[in-house]
Design a protein around this motif. Sequence first.
Motif, PDB file in Angstrom:
ATOM      1  N   ASP A 147      45.412  41.272  34.911  1.00 35.67           N
ATOM      2  CA  ASP A 147      44.920  42.120  35.986  1.00 35.67           C
ATOM      3  C   ASP A 147      43.608  41.544  36.526  1.00 35.67           C
ATOM      4  O   ASP A 147      42.721  41.165  35.766  1.00 35.67           O
ATOM      5  N   ASN A 193      41.783  33.682  34.227  1.00 40.72           N
ATOM      6  CA  ASN A 193      43.074  34.177  34.686  1.00 40.72           C
ATOM      7  C   ASN A 193      43.870  32.998  35.234  1.00 40.72           C
ATOM      8  O   ASN A 193      43.299  32.058  35.797  1.00 40.72           O
ATOM      9  N   MET A 237      48.424  46.066  29.687  1.00 43.18           N
ATOM     10  CA  MET A 237      47.768  45.122  30.560  1.00 43.18           C
ATOM     11  C   MET A 237      48.589  45.008  31.849  1.00 43.18           C
ATOM     12  O   MET A 237      49.741  44.620  31.823  1.00 43.18           O
ATOM     13  N   SER A 275      40.283  43.344  35.470  1.00 45.60           N
ATOM     14  CA  SER A 275      39.884  43.365  34.059  1.00 45.60           C
ATOM     15  C   SER A 275      38.566  42.617  33.865  1.00 45.60           C
ATOM     16  O   SER A 275      38.102  41.892  34.726  1.00 45.60           O
ATOM     17  N   SER A 276      37.992  42.775  32.714  1.00 47.71           N
ATOM     18  CA  SER A 276      36.713  42.142  32.421  1.00 47.71           C
ATOM     19  C   SER A 276      36.870  40.686  31.984  1.00 47.71           C
ATOM     20  O   SER A 276      35.887  40.005  31.727  1.00 47.71           O
ATOM     21  N   SER A 277      38.074  40.214  31.886  1.00 45.58           N
ATOM     22  CA  SER A 277      38.324  38.827  31.484  1.00 45.58           C
ATOM     23  C   SER A 277      37.795  37.857  32.538  1.00 45.58           C
ATOM     24  O   SER A 277      37.924  38.079  33.738  1.00 45.58           O
TER      25      SER A 277
END
Length: 104
Positions: free
Chosen positions: A67, A75, A1, A70-72
């Motif tokens: 990051d 954050n 990650m 990313s698909s998250s």
Amino acid sequence: MDKTIAVDSKIGLNVYKPFYKIDWQLNEGYIQFVYGKEIIVLGEMDSYYQIKKHVFSRIGLKYYFMDMDSSSKHNTYIGVFIDANLRQANFSELTVGYVHKFDF
């Protein structure tokens, strides 16, 4: 990650800054001693004061724990900033933030 570091900078216009006048007069003034008596001379509010009062800038770094690509959807970050009036540092700031990505 992977982690992400971002540079964040802003420049803007202060519309209302009520205590800047007092701060300017005290910091730009000086103390004079005449015949053993202390005289405080306040700073002049000239055209440079008018410009400096209204020009705002901010620059700093943010460290994102995840990051940004990313698909998250969630954050968090921590950041350090310097806030200034016409390039003269006014104060430093430590921030902790949260970012949520919305799907459209």
